[in-house]
Write a protein that holds these residues in place. Structure first.
Motif, PDB file in Angstrom:
ATOM      1  N   PHE A 116      11.902  -8.103   5.475  1.00 41.91           N
ATOM      2  CA  PHE A 116      11.183  -6.837   5.613  1.00 41.91           C
ATOM      3  C   PHE A 116      11.747  -5.852   4.608  1.00 41.91           C
ATOM      4  CE2 PHE A 116      10.461  -2.641   7.538  1.00 41.91           C
ATOM      5  CZ  PHE A 116       9.097  -2.707   7.747  1.00 41.91           C
ATOM      6  N   GLU A 117      10.899  -5.318   3.741  1.00 42.92           N
ATOM      7  CA  GLU A 117      11.324  -4.356   2.721  1.00 42.92           C
ATOM      8  C   GLU A 117      10.650  -3.001   2.881  1.00 42.92           C
ATOM      9  OE1 GLU A 117      10.581  -6.305  -0.991  1.00 42.92           O
ATOM     10  OE2 GLU A 117      12.243  -7.696  -0.726  1.00 42.92           O
ATOM     11  N   GLY A 118       9.829  -2.863   3.921  1.00 46.40           N
ATOM     12  CA  GLY A 118       9.109  -1.617   4.146  1.00 46.40           C
ATOM     13  C   GLY A 118       9.945  -0.583   4.890  1.00 46.40           C
ATOM     14  N   SER A 119       9.272   0.445   5.351  1.00 46.17           N
ATOM     15  CA  SER A 119       9.912   1.525   6.113  1.00 46.17           C
ATOM     16  C   SER A 119       9.131   1.759   7.398  1.00 46.17           C
ATOM     17  CB  SER A 119       9.938   2.818   5.297  1.00 46.17           C
ATOM     18  OG  SER A 119      10.678   2.657   4.114  1.00 46.17           O
ATOM     19  N   VAL A 120       9.794   2.388   8.352  1.00 46.09           N
ATOM     20  CA  VAL A 120       9.186   2.644   9.657  1.00 46.09           C
ATOM     21  C   VAL A 120       9.407   4.105  10.046  1.00 46.09           C
ATOM     22  CG1 VAL A 120       9.273   2.097  12.127  1.00 46.09           C
ATOM     23  CG2 VAL A 120       9.488   0.268  10.447  1.00 46.09           C
ATOM     24  N   ILE A 121       8.344   4.722  10.564  1.00 51.69           N
ATOM     25  CA  ILE A 121       8.443   6.061  11.145  1.00 51.69           C
ATOM     26  C   ILE A 121       8.010   5.948  12.598  1.00 51.69           C
ATOM     27  CG2 ILE A 121       7.560   8.433  11.129  1.00 51.69           C
ATOM     28  CD1 ILE A 121       7.020   8.105   8.126  1.00 51.69           C
TER      29      ILE A 121
ATOM     30  N   SER B 116       5.406  -5.711   5.370  1.00 49.80           N
ATOM     31  CA  SER B 116       6.802  -5.995   5.008  1.00 49.80           C
ATOM     32  C   SER B 116       7.117  -5.732   3.544  1.00 49.80           C
ATOM     33  CB  SER B 116       7.143  -7.452   5.349  1.00 49.80           C
ATOM     34  OG  SER B 116       6.316  -8.346   4.624  1.00 49.80           O
ATOM     35  N   ASP B 117       6.105  -5.490   2.706  1.00 47.86           N
ATOM     36  CA  ASP B 117       6.359  -5.267   1.282  1.00 47.86           C
ATOM     37  C   ASP B 117       7.011  -3.905   1.033  1.00 47.86           C
ATOM     38  OD1 ASP B 117       5.233  -7.706   0.685  1.00 47.86           O
ATOM     39  OD2 ASP B 117       3.263  -6.865   0.219  1.00 47.86           O
ATOM     40  N   LYS B 118       7.688  -3.832  -0.087  1.00 48.04           N
ATOM     41  CA  LYS B 118       8.338  -2.585  -0.498  1.00 48.04           C
ATOM     42  C   LYS B 118       7.298  -1.474  -0.609  1.00 48.04           C
ATOM     43  CE  LYS B 118      11.562  -0.836  -3.849  1.00 48.04           C
ATOM     44  NZ  LYS B 118      12.619  -1.171  -4.753  1.00 48.04           N
TER      45      LYS B 118
ATOM     46  N   TYR C 223       6.134  -7.975  15.754  1.00 55.84           N
ATOM     47  CA  TYR C 223       6.557  -8.933  14.725  1.00 55.84           C
ATOM     48  C   TYR C 223       5.440  -9.125  13.691  1.00 55.84           C
ATOM     49  CZ  TYR C 223       8.293 -13.223  12.564  1.00 55.84           C
ATOM     50  OH  TYR C 223       8.736 -14.157  11.662  1.00 55.84           O
ATOM     51  N   ALA C 224       4.219  -9.335  14.181  1.00 54.58           N
ATOM     52  CA  ALA C 224       3.083  -9.542  13.283  1.00 54.58           C
ATOM     53  C   ALA C 224       2.819  -8.313  12.426  1.00 54.58           C
ATOM     54  CB  ALA C 224       1.838  -9.913  14.094  1.00 54.58           C
TER      55      ALA C 224
END
Length: 196
Positions: A174-179, A118-120, A111-112
């Motif tokens: 959350f506007e980021g991406s995850v791999i 969390s930014d784009k 979560y942290a």
């Protein structure tokens, strides 16, 4: 392989042995495929991995899960592509827009970390951080972060002194991406992961 005597094995042709070995390790080798053709096929897959990583950096792809045997170069391709993308950020001395997390991670830690990136155009990479798949809370956080809706809101509605001390809100978008880079075979997964 240990055999008791020459009577306990059978000699087969080279092609049969290669096909049997390929099936045992899960590496689909086409019958009659040359070494050059195999290398070309592998190179094409890694080119696609590099392109998909770039699409994740650009924000066109929200999530990517890359699974496969260890030592084939998954991490190398992703990290190299990320390094190229932030080269000017490093020169300018601004915050790097990605992080690679390896090893253990609790749901609260996830979560942290999601909040921190969390930014784009931020990208979080979880490399062999398979504990997030074994925990129901972590899976739910990932599902919220990677939801297909336009707005991805993540909440932590449990008492947490850590979040308060770090100034992390209980709700954020959350506007980021995850791999996710893993060796897990999802088709044979069990427990919480299987139902998700």
């Amino acid at each position: 392989v240990k055999v008791d005597s020459p009577l306990h094995y059978e000699r087969v042709g080279e092609t049969v042995a290669e096909e049997a070995a390929a099936q045992m390790v899960g590496n689909p080798v086409e019958a009659g495929e040359s070494d050059d053709e195999v290398m070309s096929r592998i190179s094409e897959r890694f080119d696609i991995l590099g392109s998909m990583t770039q699409a994740t950096i650009d924000g066109d792809v929200r999530a990517m899960i890359v699974t496969g045997p260890p030592g084939v170069g998954k991490s190398y391709i992703v990290e190299t592509t990320l390094e190229k993308a932030v080269l000017f950020d490093k020169i300018a001395g601004v915050k790097i827009r990605y992080d690679v997390v390896k090893g253990a991670m609790t749901a609260l830690g996830l979560y942290a970390k999601l909040y921190e990136y969390s930014d784009k155009n931020n990208v979080l990479v979880f490399d062999d951080c398979d504990e997030i798949f074994a925990n129901e809370e972590s899976l739910n956080l990932l599902k919220a972060a990677l939801d297909s809706s336009n707005k991805r809101t993540i909440s932590w509605n449990k008492q947490s002194r850590v979040l308060e001390e770090e100034g992390i809100p209980r709700v954020f978008d959350f506007e980021g991406s995850v791999i996710v880079l893993t060796n897990i075979d999802f088709e044979r997964a069990r427990g919480a992961l299987r139902k998700h």
